[in-house]
Every structure is written in structure tokens, then in C-alpha cells.
Design a protein around this motif. Structure first.
Motif: not given
Length: 232
Positions: A138-161
Motif C-alpha cells: 500500500c505504501v509503495a503504491c501510494h508513492a508510485g502513483r504520487e511520483l508516476a514511478v512504476p511499482v512491481l510486486g512479489w507474488t506467487l501463482p495460485h498453485d504455488v501459493a
């Protein structure tokens, strides 16, 4: 359970997006290594400068295998992990971990915004994966939108999760395959070295090492904030 290289589908296996300076934004010391360490190492190997920012002191951890208070030892561990990851900059914000959920996201994002400007960051990296604790995302996305800087998020596919939950008990639900933008083959040695720098958390690291065993040599990322140049 140990994954082999062909266990997960590799249709999206590919290169990371171009970035001159990547800033990893995490909620507490340790997350930069156990979740993002291999990805940061991949960015660095690709020529990007990497930096890390933790928005709390990590003092709410149930683990402490040191002889010191967590508030005293975790900053040194964070510095050591950042050094292991060869980060150009590292910053530990002085917020108590227990207060993060009570503080406005905009206030927490102020530190991120300042670091983006000071360090000339052009890509933010954070932890999402539908974890129970998503404050860093949430914090990174807020900053990214404020500055027009892209944000990548670590995640997993459903089956791996699902495999991770069954093997470790971690609360992670992952994302549908169509929502995942990058699947990477990574090296784990630098990440594991950085994880071991957090010596006070040794008892808890067993769960994270078990997660890495499930993932094998794969990491997955998705755009949380995709600016025009990120889509390109």
C-alpha cells in the motif's frame, strides 16, 4: 517438498523490466532478503542499482535469538543484509512495527517519496502476493502513483501459493496466472546469505527457507502500478 526447474509452467519466463535504480520497500527488516533477495540480485546482475527501505524497526517479531533487544540488533542486521545484496543505499525508518497499521499510508509514503527523489529511483519493488500483511505494498503504491514511478510486486501463482501454504503454513494466496507479468529463473545463494545476516530471526527463517524449497529457482512478479513507460 523441493521443486525442480520444470515443476511450474514457464510460458512467461523472461527478462526483468529495464531500470537504472530499483528501490525495495518492505514493512520490516528481513523481508528485503527472504522475499525480494533473489529478485534484487537479478536486477543487480542485469546492471541495475538496487537500494532497500524498511518502514519499521521490526521490533514486533516473536523471534529473538540474540542477546540484545530487537530495536538494538535489527538495524545492524538490516545493514548486513543490504551489504550482502550489494545495495547502494539502505534506510531503516524509525516507526515501531506495531504502529504501522494505525498510521496513515500517506504519512508512511513520505519517506519512500523522499528516497525516490534522493536516490533517483525509477522502479519500486515490494511484497504483495496477497499476504495477510500488505502495508508495504500500500505504501509503495501510494508513492508510485504520487511520483508516476512504476511499482512491481512479489507474488506467487495460485498453485504455488497453495503448495507453500501446505508446506509451511504461511498465509499467502497468490494471484491468478493472467495477473502475473513476470516469471524469472533466479539464483538463491546471495539471497540465502542475506537472510542469514538476520541472525536474531534464525528460528523463524526455517519457514522461509521451506518456502524457497517449494519455489525452487522461480520468482513471480506483477505490476501493482504500471505507468505508461512500464507498459511499454
Amino acid at each position: 517438498m523441493t521443486a525442480d526447474a520444470g515443476m511450474w509452467p514457464s510460458g512467461t519466463l523472461g527478462r526483468l523490466p529495464d531500470a537504472k535504480c530499483v528501490l525495495a520497500v518492505v514493512a520490516r527488516p528481513g523481508d528485503e532478503a527472504c522475499y525480494l533477495g533473489a529478485v534484487l540480485d537479478a536486477f543487480r546482475r542485469g546492471g541495475s542499482q538496487v537500494s532497500v527501505l524498511a518502514i519499521s524497526r521490526g521490533d514486533a517479531s516473536p523471534y529473538n535469538d540474540s542477546m540484545e533487544r530487537l530495536t538494538a540488533v535489527r538495524p545492524f542486521e538490516f545493514d548486513a543484509a543490504a551489504s550482502a545484496l550489494r545495495a547502494s543505499h539502505c534506510m531503516l525508518a524509525d516507526y515501531p512495527e506495531a504502529e504501522l497499521r494505525r498510521l496513515p499510508v500517506a504519512r508512511l509514503a513520505e519517506r519512500v517519496i523522499r528516497m525516490v527523489r534522493e536516490w533517483n529511483v525509477d522502479l519500486l519493488l515490494t511484497v504483495d502476493g496477497r499476504l495477510g500483511d500488505r502495508i508495504a505494498a500500500c505504501v509503495a503504491c501510494h508513492a508510485g502513483r504520487e511520483l508516476a514511478v512504476p511499482v512491481l510486486g512479489w507474488t506467487l501463482p495460485h498453485d504455488v501459493a497453495k503448495a507453500v501454504r501446505e508446506a509451511t503454513g504461511l498465509s499467502v494466496t497468490g494471484d491468478a496466472d493472467l495477473r502475473i507479468d513476470f516469471e524469472l529463473r533466479v539464483h538463491r545463494s546471495t539471497q540465502q546469505y542475506a537472510m542469514r545476516a538476520h541472525g536474531s530471526q534464525a528460528r523463524g527463517d526455517g519457514t522461509q527457507f521451506a518456502r524457497l524449497a517449494v519455489q525452487g529457482d522461480r520468482e513471480w512478479l506483477r505490476w501493482l502500478v504500471a505507468c505508461d513507460r512500464a507498459r511499454a
